[in-house]
Design an enzyme around this catalytic site. Structure first.
Site, PDB file in Angstrom:
ATOM      1  N   ASN A  84       0.869  -1.175   0.000  1.00 31.77           N
ATOM      2  CA  ASN A  84       0.000   0.000   0.000  1.00 31.77           C
ATOM      3  C   ASN A  84       0.907   1.226   0.000  1.00 31.77           C
ATOM      4  O   ASN A  84       1.474   1.582   1.028  1.00 31.77           O
ATOM      5  CB  ASN A  84      -0.897  -0.017   1.253  1.00 31.77           C
ATOM      6  CG  ASN A  84      -1.758   1.239   1.343  1.00 31.77           C
ATOM      7  OD1 ASN A  84      -1.801   2.039   0.410  1.00 31.77           O
ATOM      8  ND2 ASN A  84      -2.444   1.412   2.465  1.00 31.77           N
ATOM      9  N   TRP A  85       1.020   1.835  -1.173  1.00 32.97           N
ATOM     10  CA  TRP A  85       1.941   2.972  -1.297  1.00 32.97           C
ATOM     11  C   TRP A  85       1.369   4.253  -0.696  1.00 32.97           C
ATOM     12  O   TRP A  85       2.064   5.253  -0.599  1.00 32.97           O
ATOM     13  CB  TRP A  85       2.288   3.209  -2.775  1.00 32.97           C
ATOM     14  CG  TRP A  85       3.275   2.225  -3.331  1.00 32.97           C
ATOM     15  CD1 TRP A  85       3.909   1.209  -2.648  1.00 32.97           C
ATOM     16  CD2 TRP A  85       3.771   2.168  -4.679  1.00 32.97           C
ATOM     17  NE1 TRP A  85       4.752   0.542  -3.489  1.00 32.97           N
ATOM     18  CE2 TRP A  85       4.691   1.096  -4.745  1.00 32.97           C
ATOM     19  CE3 TRP A  85       3.525   2.906  -5.835  1.00 32.97           C
ATOM     20  CZ2 TRP A  85       5.363   0.759  -5.918  1.00 32.97           C
ATOM     21  CZ3 TRP A  85       4.193   2.568  -6.998  1.00 32.97           C
ATOM     22  CH2 TRP A  85       5.104   1.510  -7.042  1.00 32.97           C
ATOM     23  N   LYS A  86       0.091   4.238  -0.360  1.00 33.64           N
ATOM     24  CA  LYS A  86      -0.569   5.442   0.165  1.00 33.64           C
ATOM     25  C   LYS A  86      -0.322   6.612  -0.812  1.00 33.64           C
ATOM     26  O   LYS A  86      -0.252   6.378  -2.008  1.00 33.64           O
ATOM     27  CB  LYS A  86      -0.097   5.721   1.590  1.00 33.64           C
ATOM     28  CG  LYS A  86      -0.274   4.476   2.489  1.00 33.64           C
ATOM     29  CD  LYS A  86      -0.028   4.709   3.934  1.00 33.64           C
ATOM     30  CE  LYS A  86      -0.213   3.390   4.706  1.00 33.64           C
ATOM     31  NZ  LYS A  86      -0.026   3.545   6.145  1.00 33.64           N
ATOM     32  N   HIS A 117      -9.481   1.348   4.918  1.00 35.98           N
ATOM     33  CA  HIS A 117      -8.207   1.543   5.624  1.00 35.98           C
ATOM     34  C   HIS A 117      -8.427   2.505   6.800  1.00 35.98           C
ATOM     35  O   HIS A 117      -9.211   3.445   6.690  1.00 35.98           O
ATOM     36  CB  HIS A 117      -7.158   2.101   4.660  1.00 35.98           C
ATOM     37  CG  HIS A 117      -5.777   2.067   5.233  1.00 35.98           C
ATOM     38  ND1 HIS A 117      -5.329   3.007   6.128  1.00 35.98           N
ATOM     39  CD2 HIS A 117      -4.762   1.174   5.068  1.00 35.98           C
ATOM     40  CE1 HIS A 117      -4.078   2.707   6.482  1.00 35.98           C
ATOM     41  NE2 HIS A 117      -3.715   1.599   5.851  1.00 35.98           N
ATOM     42  N   GLU A 158      -6.761   4.893   7.860  1.00 40.88           N
ATOM     43  CA  GLU A 158      -6.519   6.306   7.534  1.00 40.88           C
ATOM     44  C   GLU A 158      -7.752   6.929   6.898  1.00 40.88           C
ATOM     45  O   GLU A 158      -8.041   8.106   7.092  1.00 40.88           O
ATOM     46  CB  GLU A 158      -5.281   6.436   6.627  1.00 40.88           C
ATOM     47  CG  GLU A 158      -4.000   6.258   7.431  1.00 40.88           C
ATOM     48  CD  GLU A 158      -2.834   5.693   6.648  1.00 40.88           C
ATOM     49  OE1 GLU A 158      -2.847   5.699   5.413  1.00 40.88           O
ATOM     50  OE2 GLU A 158      -1.880   5.222   7.312  1.00 40.88           O
ATOM     51  N   GLU A 218      -5.119  -4.637  10.720  1.00 39.94           N
ATOM     52  CA  GLU A 218      -4.115  -3.588  10.897  1.00 39.94           C
ATOM     53  C   GLU A 218      -4.430  -2.794  12.164  1.00 39.94           C
ATOM     54  O   GLU A 218      -5.218  -1.838  12.118  1.00 39.94           O
ATOM     55  CB  GLU A 218      -4.123  -2.629   9.710  1.00 39.94           C
ATOM     56  CG  GLU A 218      -3.766  -3.245   8.381  1.00 39.94           C
ATOM     57  CD  GLU A 218      -3.221  -2.211   7.413  1.00 39.94           C
ATOM     58  OE1 GLU A 218      -2.099  -2.382   6.952  1.00 39.94           O
ATOM     59  OE2 GLU A 218      -3.914  -1.212   7.136  1.00 39.94           O
ATOM     60  N   GLY A 277       2.654   2.713  10.852  1.00 43.54           N
ATOM     61  CA  GLY A 277       3.569   3.846  10.717  1.00 43.54           C
ATOM     62  C   GLY A 277       4.327   4.192  11.983  1.00 43.54           C
ATOM     63  O   GLY A 277       4.926   5.259  12.078  1.00 43.54           O
ATOM     64  N   SER A 300       3.720  -1.695  10.374  1.00 38.57           N
ATOM     65  CA  SER A 300       5.179  -1.741  10.576  1.00 38.57           C
ATOM     66  C   SER A 300       5.801  -3.081  10.197  1.00 38.57           C
ATOM     67  O   SER A 300       6.739  -3.552  10.853  1.00 38.57           O
ATOM     68  CB  SER A 300       5.530  -1.354  12.017  1.00 38.57           C
ATOM     69  OG  SER A 300       5.080  -0.040  12.292  1.00 38.57           O
ATOM     70  N   GLY A 349       3.067  -0.956   4.282  1.00 36.30           N
ATOM     71  CA  GLY A 349       3.086   0.467   3.945  1.00 36.30           C
ATOM     72  C   GLY A 349       4.488   0.928   3.614  1.00 36.30           C
ATOM     73  O   GLY A 349       5.016   0.614   2.540  1.00 36.30           O
TER      74      GLY A 349
HETATM   75  P1  13P Z   1       3.182   0.782   7.673  1.00 37.33           P
HETATM   76  O1  13P Z   1       3.692  -0.517   7.091  1.00 37.33           O
HETATM   77  O2  13P Z   1       3.900   1.982   7.141  1.00 37.33           O
HETATM   78  O3  13P Z   1       3.099   0.735   9.159  1.00 37.33           O
HETATM   79  O4  13P Z   1       1.676   0.959   7.136  1.00 37.33           O
HETATM   80  C1  13P Z   1       0.813  -0.103   7.248  1.00 37.33           C
HETATM   81  C2  13P Z   1      -0.410   0.180   6.478  1.00 37.33           C
HETATM   82  O5  13P Z   1      -1.169   1.062   6.827  1.00 37.33           O
HETATM   83  C3  13P Z   1      -0.652  -0.607   5.267  1.00 37.33           C
HETATM   84  O6  13P Z   1      -1.944  -0.411   4.802  1.00 37.33           O
END
Ligand code: 13P
Length: 249
Positions: free
Chosen positions: A8-10, A93, A95, A163, A169, A208, A229
């Protein structure tokens, strides 16, 4: 079950940066057929990357959709548009739930739209640190599943990503024991709702994940892969995560 690693590149990488990443991963990943690899770039990169994945074992996904099919919804993208470009869609997600106030009802409508179009939804669920500290994590997860999947009869294609918000993050992943324990709870909730189908649903861990801890997660019985992520943004780190996931084959 074949491990499933989803990047997931966001909101990261321009079209050129996405293409450069792809050029670096295509050869190494083409040698790894025992892991299913999916990249979810921003919408803007999907079209170009869709051309690049032709003939490779890499699949593409989107990070969000709108539930209507077309019409006067300025700025939105529908599943029928995405169908030409990718096969997976991330829905719910954390976020989006927190920053954009996405409700379980909206997530349910998005899941229905994705399923109706024949795409594979990746339903994200996970508790906050407060819910975990208060002992409410199982209840939160249970509600996210029940409300998210309300009136959805078939879950043939569903992927679930556990998650925990406190692990996203932060550099502090959940322990593989907690991730396994939560995956069992998720699978039994799905079993309550859909019976034996629950055994076929890939349950991923996210939060993470990196090349050092991935092996630990995928070695657990009920964890079928990861949603990655920040560690998916660097080609070397991502190749190493996919490579380390071959453990379950
Ligand atoms: P991180 O791997 O940066 O913690 O993010 C996880 C995430 O939100 C994947 O969707």
């Amino acid at each position: 079950m074949k491990p499933l690693i989803i990047a997931n590149w966001k909101m990261n990488k321009s079209v050129n940066e996405s293409l450069s990443f792809f050029n670096q991963i295509i050869d190494p990943l083409s040698k790894i057929n025992s892991v299913t690899t999916v990249i979810c770039p921003p919408f803007t990169s999907l079209s170009e990357l869709n051309k690049s994945i032709a003939g490779t074992n890499i699949k593409l996904g989107a990070q969000n959709i709108y539930f209507e099919n077309n019409g006067a919804y300025t700025g939105e993208i529908s599943t029928s548009m995405l169908k030409e470009l990718c096969s997976y869609v991330i829905v719910g997600h954390s976020e989006r739930r927190t920053l954009f106030n996405e409700s379980d009802l909206e997530i349910n409508m998005k899941l229905k739209a994705v399923i109706n179009e024949g795409l594979t939804p990746i339903l994200c669920i996970g508790e906050s640190i407060e819910s975990r500290t208060n002992g409410n994590a199982n209840q939160v997860i249970g509600e996210q599943i029940t409300k998210g999947l309300e009136k959805i009869a078939s879950i043939n294609n569903l992927v679930i990503a556990y998650e925990p918000i406190w692990a996203i993050g932060t550099g502090k992943s959940a322990s593989s024991e907690i991730a396994q324990e939560m995956s069992v709870i998720i699978r039994s909730k799905i079993h309550e709702l859909y019976g034996v189908m629950s055994e076929k649903i890939p349950i991923l861990y996210g939060g993470s994940v990196n090349s050092e801890n991935i092996k630990d997660f995928v070695s657990k019985d009920d964890i079928n892969g990861a949603l990655v992520g920040s560690a998916s943004l660097d080609p070397k780190s991502f190749i190493s995560i996919v490579s380390e996931s071959q453990i379950q084959t």
